[in-house]
Design an enzyme around this catalytic site. Structure first.
Site, short mmCIF file in Angstrom:
data_model
loop_
_atom_site.label_atom_id
_atom_site.label_comp_id
_atom_site.label_asym_id
_atom_site.label_seq_id
_atom_site.Cartn_x
_atom_site.Cartn_y
_atom_site.Cartn_z
CG ASP A 51 -2.32 0.48 0.92
OD1 ASP A 51 -2.44 1.33 0.02
OD2 ASP A 51 -3.28 0.07 1.60
CG ASP A 105 -9.44 2.31 -1.14
OD1 ASP A 105 -8.43 2.26 -1.87
OD2 ASP A 105 -9.40 2.16 0.09
#
Ligand code: GLA
Length: 387
Positions: free
Chosen positions: A131, A188
């Protein structure tokens, strides 16, 4: 069936804990998913990676600087969990982050890249999602992805590298060389039609940036979630989607060559969800070995249609052509494919025999054009054969 394909050749298929469970994860859940992958047919359909996302570790490293799995969530430890997954012929994925911390505030791998890669290898990890939160300002993300890629490639184990920098820093320009096998190109996803539509539209015209060994990742699937997530962000637009919208979502991700990472609670999946996720014709298009990107065609008349009505065309290794007719608009539309536009002039004397991938039946043989009417938020995906 064991998968012996080279690492990252086709888009990864699997399950990830984040969309539905966020912090609420434990080893029993992961074992249940592994069991269901086998008993419900997900494994036979091609799904293999079971990935634990953020929130799996303690908030501090140990005195040797190693990451520590949270013993309350994973009392048997990660090695035992990996063994369990491997015994079922499946693969085990974990999560870390470029920065000092993960997005949820657990320790990240910054300045621990080689140590963490070794630990993941010892645990039997096969996949690492990496990430982009808490990246120190003084250092480039590009360099940090290259660093972890190098660490993974030299850790003594084949570990698929899944980069997740949300499409920032012109990721398209440097990600393939970094060695990552897939890379997130979007923010997202949310379990909502607007989010699905926005992510898909944002990646049209990017077909040259996906392909074998480095796949454009449009984020995990929300198919089958129906608004049921404990993740406030993902569930923030209450209600989830209906099955047609999930079907269109799955078709978009399949045609666009995205990895297919299931995000719902498969312990509760209904038949409609399973039928979508395990549609063998859509999966075959997604997993086609040549891994070509899908190009977009705007239907005629072009002045009439907005950008949310389009066709995606993907040439397959055996000469067939997959065509998706996508109507992301709010009204029914006729979407006309002129065969000329995919390189098939009338003078070639060739027709197309069309097979409907959702209905799983032949539609018929057509010359020159095919013009289906597609309801709002829906799609038709055909596999066309030259005859
Ligand atoms: C970021 C990623 C998500 C998920 C969370 C975990 O938002 O994009 O996919 O991994 O972090 O905190």
């Amino acid at each position: 069936m064991e998968n012996n394909k080279p690492l990252g050749l086709t888009p990864a298929m699997g399950w990830n804990s984040w969309n539905t469970f966020t912090w609420d994860i434990n080893e029993q859940l992961i074992r249940d998913v592994a069991d269901l992958f086998v008993s419900e047919g997900y494994k036979d359909a091609g799904y293999e990676y079971i990935v634990i996302d953020d929130c799996w570790s303690l908030k501090e490293r140990d005195s040797a600087g190693n990451l520590v799995a949270d013993p309350a969530k994973f009392p048997s430890g990660m090695r035992a969990l990996a063994d369990y997954i491997h015994e079922k012929g499946l693969k085990f994925g974990m999560y870390s982050c470029v920065g000092t911390h993960t997005c949820a505030g657990y320790p990240g791998s910054f300045e621990h890249e080689f140590q963490d890669a070794r630990l993941f290898a010892e645990w039997g990890v096969d996949f690492l999602k990496y990430d982009y939160c808490f990246k120190p300002r003084h250092i480039s993300g590009e360099l940090l992805y290259k660093r972890m890629s190098l660490a993974l490639k030299n850790c003594g184990r084949d570990i698929l590298f899944s980069a997740c920098n949300w499409g920032e820093d012109n990721v398209y320009q440097w990600i393939r060389e970094s060695g990552a096998h897939m890379y997130r190109s979007t923010v997202d996803i949310q379990d909502h039609w607007d989010s699905i539509k926005k992510l898909a539209l944002s990646q049209l015209d990017k077909e040259c940036y996906t392909g074998s060994f480095c796949h454009n990742d449009l984020d995990m699937l929300v198919v089958g979630m129906y608004g049921g997530s404990n993740n406030n962000f993902i569930a923030s637009q209450i209600g989830g989607c209906n099955d047609n919208e999930y079907k269109t979502h799955f078709a978009l991700w399949s045609m666009m060559g995205s990895p297919l990472m299931i995000g719902c609670d498969i312990r509760k999946a209904n038949q409609a969800t399973k039928d979508i996720l395990m549609n063998k014709d859509l999966i075959a298009i997604n997993q086609d070995l040549e891994g070509r990107g899908a190009y977009r065609i705007k239907p005629e008349p072009q002045w009439f249609h907005a950008e949310d009505v389009f066709m995606l065309v993907k040439v397959l290794s055996d000469g067939d052509i997959a065509v998706g007719f996508f109507n992301l608009s709010d009204r029914q539309r006729e979407i006309s494919l002129l065969f000329w536009d995919i390189g098939l002039p009338y003078a070639s004397g060739t027709s197309l025999s069309l097979y409907d991938c959702w209905e799983q039946k032949e539609i018929g043989v057509f010359k020159e054009r095919f013009s289906p009417v597609v309801p709002a938020h829906d799609c038709l995906v055909v596999r066309a054969k030259l005859v």
